[in-house]
Motif scaffolding. Structure first.
Motif, short mmCIF file in Angstrom:
data_model
loop_
_atom_site.label_atom_id
_atom_site.label_comp_id
_atom_site.label_asym_id
_atom_site.label_seq_id
_atom_site.Cartn_x
_atom_site.Cartn_y
_atom_site.Cartn_z
N ASN A 264 1.07 -1.46 -0.10
CA ASN A 264 0.06 0.18 0.15
C ASN A 264 1.39 1.27 -0.15
O ASN A 264 0.70 2.48 0.38
N GLY A 265 2.03 1.48 0.30
CA GLY A 265 2.81 2.20 0.30
C GLY A 265 3.57 2.66 1.57
O GLY A 265 4.49 3.60 1.43
N GLN A 266 3.26 2.16 2.41
CA GLN A 266 3.82 2.27 3.64
C GLN A 266 4.74 1.99 4.52
O GLN A 266 5.37 0.96 3.57
N ARG A 267 5.74 2.92 4.33
CA ARG A 267 7.23 2.30 4.88
C ARG A 267 6.81 1.75 6.03
O ARG A 267 6.46 1.62 7.13
N ILE A 268 8.00 0.28 5.74
CA ILE A 268 8.13 -1.05 6.61
C ILE A 268 9.58 0.07 8.38
O ILE A 268 9.88 -0.03 8.12
N PRO A 269 8.48 0.02 9.44
CA PRO A 269 9.76 0.61 10.23
C PRO A 269 11.10 -0.80 10.10
O PRO A 269 11.04 -2.34 10.19
N GLY A 270 12.12 -0.34 10.47
CA GLY A 270 13.77 -1.93 10.71
C GLY A 270 14.66 -0.35 10.65
O GLY A 270 14.96 0.39 9.96
#
Length: 422
Positions: A264-270
């Motif tokens: 969906n285009g949401q940045r994945i934390p990490g």
């Protein structure tokens, strides 16, 4: 793959081109397509859709530097051959029959116009296979760019997606699954003349196109799709304005950021790899980012799948200009080290299991007289390898993987007979 670079060079071209050579890019989305549900594009924040969602795994279809694409099935591979007028002919190389024939069933066809199922116009074209369909991204020599879909035999060709006249497909990675296709688009904004880079998602069942990811901190930046890792997309952001304003040396500027987003285009934390700016060049393949540093003679491999990072050092990878990973395969890497003699061609190496082996072959460089070893497709126990880049008489061969990594002589190759085009 050829590309009309003049169309892609505008106001901040010099700085941006330097950044892309140092990096390779990827991005969020906004612009001509409809907004993404659950996405706060204007504010630059990523808000997940209500209830969340589960995503299907993604396949890497085209490499981020656009040199290689996954264009085959277990039975064979699809390549493009160039005619004298620079138009192209889709050709299928059959592994069992060991022949390459145009993707056309018409008797006595000249493969010279759109009445032929194998013909492609002059321009930037690249092909890939997804969900038992053959796709071609096609620029049609400056006309509106489009995405074509056809059956694996070339029949039933249709236009899946036309871009607007002020848009072009980004020269970057392409990934997909049975539901979606993801790619980058460069859109020239008429009010400013500046390009805007977005990541688009195409629903293969409904044809719905959405902008899902972009960065709007400034007008001198790029966001590029590097590839896939599991069900996530790997993105790279380059701040070209920062290059110009913050450093006299573009390679010293802190302008590169690499991270993952969901579908969906949401940045994945990490935790993501830090960019080793100066003298660093990158390639992404599989689930790994390959960073080479020509000053230090190092190769660093960051695996997005588990976050691990390993570094290999060998003085043979040192040079004053460029060392980079040209092709990354599951079994190993092909590395290019520029010669200190500006008139000489690069030195080529094979890297596998911590061992660096000089190669008698080359991968790129049409004028380099050495036999080539560009891997076109994985053919099981063999690679399909292009051995000569001649337009009229290109040479392909099946090479056993153990022979390839041993840099074996060509008398062990199994040649492919290519049907003449004229």
């Amino acid at each position: 793959m050829k590309r009309d670079l003049s169309r892609r060079i505008n106001g901040f071209a010099a700085a941006l081109l330097a950044a892309v050579l140092l990096a390779g890019c990827a991005a969020p989305a906004s612009g001509g397509a409809e907004s993404t549900d659950g996405f706060d594009i204007a504010g630059g924040g990523n808000v997940p859709a209500e209830g969340g969602s589960s995503f299907l795994p993604l396949e890497n279809l085209v490499s981020c530097d656009q040199k290689f694409s996954q264009t085959g099935t277990e039975d064979g591979a699809y390549i493009r051959r160039t005619l004298l007028d620079w138009s192209e002919v889709l050709t299928f190389i059959d592994y069992e029959a060991k022949i390459g024939v145009p993707l056309c069933s018409q008797a006595n066809c000249t493969h010279s116009d759109d009445t032929c199922t194998a013909w492609l116009p002059v321009g930037w074209n690249t092909q890939f296979v997804l969900n038992d369909k053959l796709y071609v991204i096609c620029s049609a020599n400056g006309d509106a760019e489009e995405l074509l879909e056809m059956d694996l035999n070339g029949q039933n060709r249709r236009q899946v997606l036309p871009l607007n006249s002020n848009e072009i497909f980004s020269a970057a990675g392409v990934v997909g699954n049975e539901q979606y296709l993801f790619f980058g688009v460069e859109e020239t904004k008429p009010e400013t003349g500046w390009p805007e880079y977005t990541i688009r998602r195409l629903d293969l069942k409904t044809g719905k196109l959405e902008k899902i990811h972009q960065r709007s901190e400034g007008k001198n930046n790029t966001v590029t799709l590097l590839g896939a890792c599991g069900d996530q997309l790997v993105i790279q952001y380059v701040d070209a304005l920062g290059i110009v304003q913050e450093s006299n040396d573009a390679s010293d500027a802190m302008m590169v950021e690499t991270y993952c987003i969901d579908q969906n285009g949401q940045r994945i934390p990490g935790g993501y790899p830090a960019w080793q700016n100066k003298d660093t060049f990158m390639n992404y393949a599989g689930t790994c980012l390959y960073l080479t540093n020509n000053a230090e003679g190092t190769l660093t491999i960051h695996d997005f799948a588990d976050g691990s990072e390993t570094t290999f050092q060998d003085d043979r990878l040192r040079c004053s200009t460029i060392t980079y990973t040209v092709e990354a395969l599951p079994e190993g890497l092909i590395l290019s080290v520029e010669s200190e003699d500006p008139k000489a061609y690069p030195n080529w190496y094979l890297y596998r299991d911590g061992e660096l082996t000089p190669s008698q072959y080359a991968v790129l460089g049409e004028l380099d007289t050495r036999i080539k070893n560009r891997v076109v497709q994985d053919a099981g126990t063999c690679y399909l390898v292009q051995r000569d880049y001649s337009y009229q008489h290109p040479q392909y061969a099946l090479v056993a993987k153990e022979d390839f990594w041993a840099d074996a002589d060509t008398d062990k190759d199994i040649p492919i007979q290519m049907d003449p085009l004229w």
